[in-house]
Design a protein around this motif. Structure first.
Motif, mmCIF file in Angstrom:
data_model
loop_
_atom_site.group_PDB
_atom_site.id
_atom_site.type_symbol
_atom_site.label_atom_id
_atom_site.label_comp_id
_atom_site.label_asym_id
_atom_site.label_seq_id
_atom_site.Cartn_x
_atom_site.Cartn_y
_atom_site.Cartn_z
ATOM 1 N N ASP A 1 0.547 -1.445 0.074
ATOM 2 C CA ASP A 1 0.278 -0.030 -0.128
ATOM 3 C C ASP A 1 0.610 1.271 -0.026
ATOM 4 O OD1 ASP A 1 -1.723 2.036 1.264
ATOM 5 O OD2 ASP A 1 -3.133 0.275 1.413
ATOM 6 N N PRO A 2 0.254 2.125 -0.903
ATOM 7 C CA PRO A 2 1.772 2.954 -1.002
ATOM 8 C C PRO A 2 1.416 4.692 0.730
ATOM 9 C CG PRO A 2 -0.281 3.554 -2.621
ATOM 10 C CD PRO A 2 -0.418 1.909 -2.163
ATOM 11 N N ALA A 3 0.382 4.303 0.555
ATOM 12 C CA ALA A 3 -0.246 5.032 2.004
ATOM 13 C C ALA A 3 0.801 4.330 3.146
ATOM 14 C CB ALA A 3 -1.730 5.331 2.162
ATOM 15 N N ASP A 4 0.864 2.685 3.418
ATOM 16 C CA ASP A 4 1.462 2.305 4.535
ATOM 17 C C ASP A 4 1.821 1.048 3.781
ATOM 18 O OD1 ASP A 4 1.463 0.779 7.597
ATOM 19 O OD2 ASP A 4 -0.297 1.493 7.670
ATOM 20 N N ARG A 5 3.131 1.194 4.279
ATOM 21 C CA ARG A 5 3.967 -0.070 3.916
ATOM 22 C C ARG A 5 3.791 -1.623 4.163
ATOM 23 N NH1 ARG A 5 7.294 0.661 -0.665
ATOM 24 N NH2 ARG A 5 8.636 -0.988 0.718
ATOM 25 N N ARG A 6 2.869 -1.117 5.764
ATOM 26 C CA ARG A 6 2.552 -2.163 5.821
ATOM 27 C C ARG A 6 2.026 -3.421 5.371
ATOM 28 N NH1 ARG A 6 1.772 0.372 11.915
ATOM 29 N NH2 ARG A 6 1.233 1.779 9.904
ATOM 30 N N ILE A 7 1.031 -2.593 4.788
ATOM 31 C CA ILE A 7 -0.318 -2.633 4.406
ATOM 32 C C ILE A 7 0.276 -3.708 3.311
ATOM 33 C CG2 ILE A 7 -2.602 -2.267 3.392
ATOM 34 C CD1 ILE A 7 -2.544 -0.779 5.758
ATOM 35 N N LYS A 8 -0.590 -4.974 2.491
ATOM 36 C CA LYS A 8 -0.457 -5.743 1.587
ATOM 37 C C LYS A 8 -1.781 -5.958 1.047
ATOM 38 C CE LYS A 8 3.667 -6.960 1.168
ATOM 39 N NZ LYS A 8 4.881 -6.559 0.354
ATOM 40 N N ASN A 9 -1.999 -4.679 -0.303
ATOM 41 C CA ASN A 9 -3.278 -4.840 -1.518
ATOM 42 C C ASN A 9 -3.089 -6.116 -1.774
ATOM 43 O OD1 ASN A 9 -4.616 -2.536 0.014
ATOM 44 N ND2 ASN A 9 -3.017 -1.007 -1.027
ATOM 45 N N VAL A 10 -4.405 -6.035 -2.437
ATOM 46 C CA VAL A 10 -4.868 -7.595 -2.542
ATOM 47 C C VAL A 10 -5.165 -6.691 -4.834
ATOM 48 C CG1 VAL A 10 -6.112 -9.908 -3.705
ATOM 49 C CG2 VAL A 10 -5.194 -8.830 -1.390
ATOM 50 N N VAL A 11 -4.482 -7.423 -5.544
ATOM 51 C CA VAL A 11 -4.779 -6.567 -7.161
ATOM 52 C C VAL A 11 -5.836 -7.657 -7.273
ATOM 53 C CG1 VAL A 11 -4.464 -4.335 -8.856
ATOM 54 C CG2 VAL A 11 -3.693 -4.994 -6.290
ATOM 55 N N LEU A 12 -6.055 -7.642 -8.273
ATOM 56 C CA LEU A 12 -6.433 -8.154 -10.114
ATOM 57 C C LEU A 12 -5.529 -8.082 -10.835
ATOM 58 C CD1 LEU A 12 -10.435 -7.825 -9.997
ATOM 59 C CD2 LEU A 12 -9.632 -10.328 -9.820
ATOM 60 N N THR A 13 -5.084 -8.751 -11.079
ATOM 61 C CA THR A 13 -4.412 -8.865 -12.301
ATOM 62 C C THR A 13 -5.568 -8.739 -14.227
ATOM 63 O OG1 THR A 13 -4.308 -11.245 -12.652
ATOM 64 C CG2 THR A 13 -2.481 -9.961 -11.427
ATOM 65 N N GLU A 14 -4.953 -9.001 -15.181
ATOM 66 C CA GLU A 14 -5.665 -8.896 -16.738
ATOM 67 C C GLU A 14 -6.001 -10.099 -16.203
ATOM 68 O OE1 GLU A 14 -3.321 -7.673 -20.112
ATOM 69 O OE2 GLU A 14 -2.653 -5.968 -19.104
ATOM 70 N N ASP A 15 -5.386 -11.249 -15.812
ATOM 71 C CA ASP A 15 -6.704 -12.149 -15.694
ATOM 72 C C ASP A 15 -7.531 -12.632 -14.893
ATOM 73 O OD1 ASP A 15 -4.785 -13.733 -18.449
ATOM 74 O OD2 ASP A 15 -3.872 -15.635 -17.207
ATOM 75 N N GLY A 16 -7.222 -12.426 -13.725
ATOM 76 C CA GLY A 16 -8.369 -12.207 -13.300
ATOM 77 C C GLY A 16 -9.774 -11.282 -13.330
ATOM 78 N N GLU A 17 -9.317 -10.473 -14.107
ATOM 79 C CA GLU A 17 -9.895 -8.839 -14.683
ATOM 80 C C GLU A 17 -11.175 -9.994 -15.431
ATOM 81 O OE1 GLU A 17 -8.557 -5.590 -15.773
ATOM 82 O OE2 GLU A 17 -7.720 -5.228 -13.701
ATOM 83 N N ARG A 18 -10.772 -10.466 -16.589
ATOM 84 C CA ARG A 18 -11.248 -11.600 -17.433
ATOM 85 C C ARG A 18 -11.732 -12.473 -16.684
ATOM 86 N NH1 ARG A 18 -6.873 -10.699 -21.109
ATOM 87 N NH2 ARG A 18 -5.029 -12.272 -20.088
ATOM 88 N N THR A 19 -11.636 -13.420 -15.831
ATOM 89 C CA THR A 19 -12.432 -14.449 -15.184
ATOM 90 C C THR A 19 -13.437 -13.472 -14.129
ATOM 91 O OG1 THR A 19 -10.166 -15.188 -14.475
ATOM 92 C CG2 THR A 19 -11.983 -16.146 -13.190
ATOM 93 N N VAL A 20 -13.239 -12.944 -13.140
ATOM 94 C CA VAL A 20 -14.713 -11.999 -12.825
ATOM 95 C C VAL A 20 -15.598 -11.869 -14.283
ATOM 96 C CG1 VAL A 20 -14.783 -9.196 -11.915
ATOM 97 C CG2 VAL A 20 -13.302 -10.730 -10.945
ATOM 98 N N ARG A 21 -15.099 -11.070 -14.860
ATOM 99 C CA ARG A 21 -15.803 -10.780 -16.064
ATOM 100 C C ARG A 21 -16.631 -12.136 -16.816
ATOM 101 N NH1 ARG A 21 -12.442 -7.258 -18.272
ATOM 102 N NH2 ARG A 21 -11.355 -8.909 -19.848
#
Length: 157
Positions: free
Chosen positions: A98-118
């Motif tokens: 996380d850019p605001a707090d380096r202790r936090i890990k954000n989970v982000v969709l990849t392009e394959d993840g975005e295609r799968t959600v769609r």
């Protein structure tokens, strides 16, 4: 016959449907939720995902911290770690600091993840066509009722 609504405590006129009780509505909601998750699980399975993996992907319209995902999914943070590990191994999500707090890990969709959600959403919509049959006014009213019963915690309080 009058078009005015009944006053509280007044019995419904003979032949008219009675207003469902809150318990009746809760039973109906439980039935609808179970049907929705059966459809959701089937749509996720087509992509080799469990229900929880599919639900997590659907929550990632924007990056979210692991703790937030645990809260939204109603499960322990250790379960979220395992789900993210499996999704990451399939290149559907990635962890970012996380850019605001380096202790936090954000989970982000990849392009394959975005295609799968769609694809999962498309599968759901092909099974649940009744929502498309509602006109714009009914969709607004339905959405407003859902928001009143289940307000989005991100927009309240």
């Amino acid at each position: 016959m009058s078009d005015t609504p009944e006053s509280p405590g007044t019995p419904a006129p003979p032949g008219s449907p009675e207003s469902p009780s809150p318990a009746d509505l809760m039973d109906q909601l439980a039935r609808v939720a179970a049907a929705y998750y059966r459809h959701f699980a089937a749509a996720a399975t087509v992509h080799g995902l469990t229900l929880m993996q599919g639900k997590m992907l659907s929550l990632l319209r924007r990056p979210r911290p692991m703790r937030t995902l645990a809260d939204l999914l109603g499960c322990d943070a250790s379960n979220v770690t395992g789900i993210v590990d499996r999704l990451e191994a399939r290149d559907l999500v990635r962890r970012e600091t996380d850019p605001a707090d380096r202790r936090i890990k954000n989970v982000v969709l990849t392009e394959d993840g975005e295609r799968t959600v769609r694809a999962i959403r498309s599968g759901l919509m092909s099974d649940l066509t009744a929502l498309e049959r509602l006109d714009a006014g009914d969709r607004r009213a339905f959405g407003a009722l859902l928001d009143r019963v289940f307000p989005d915690p991100a927009t309240t309080g």
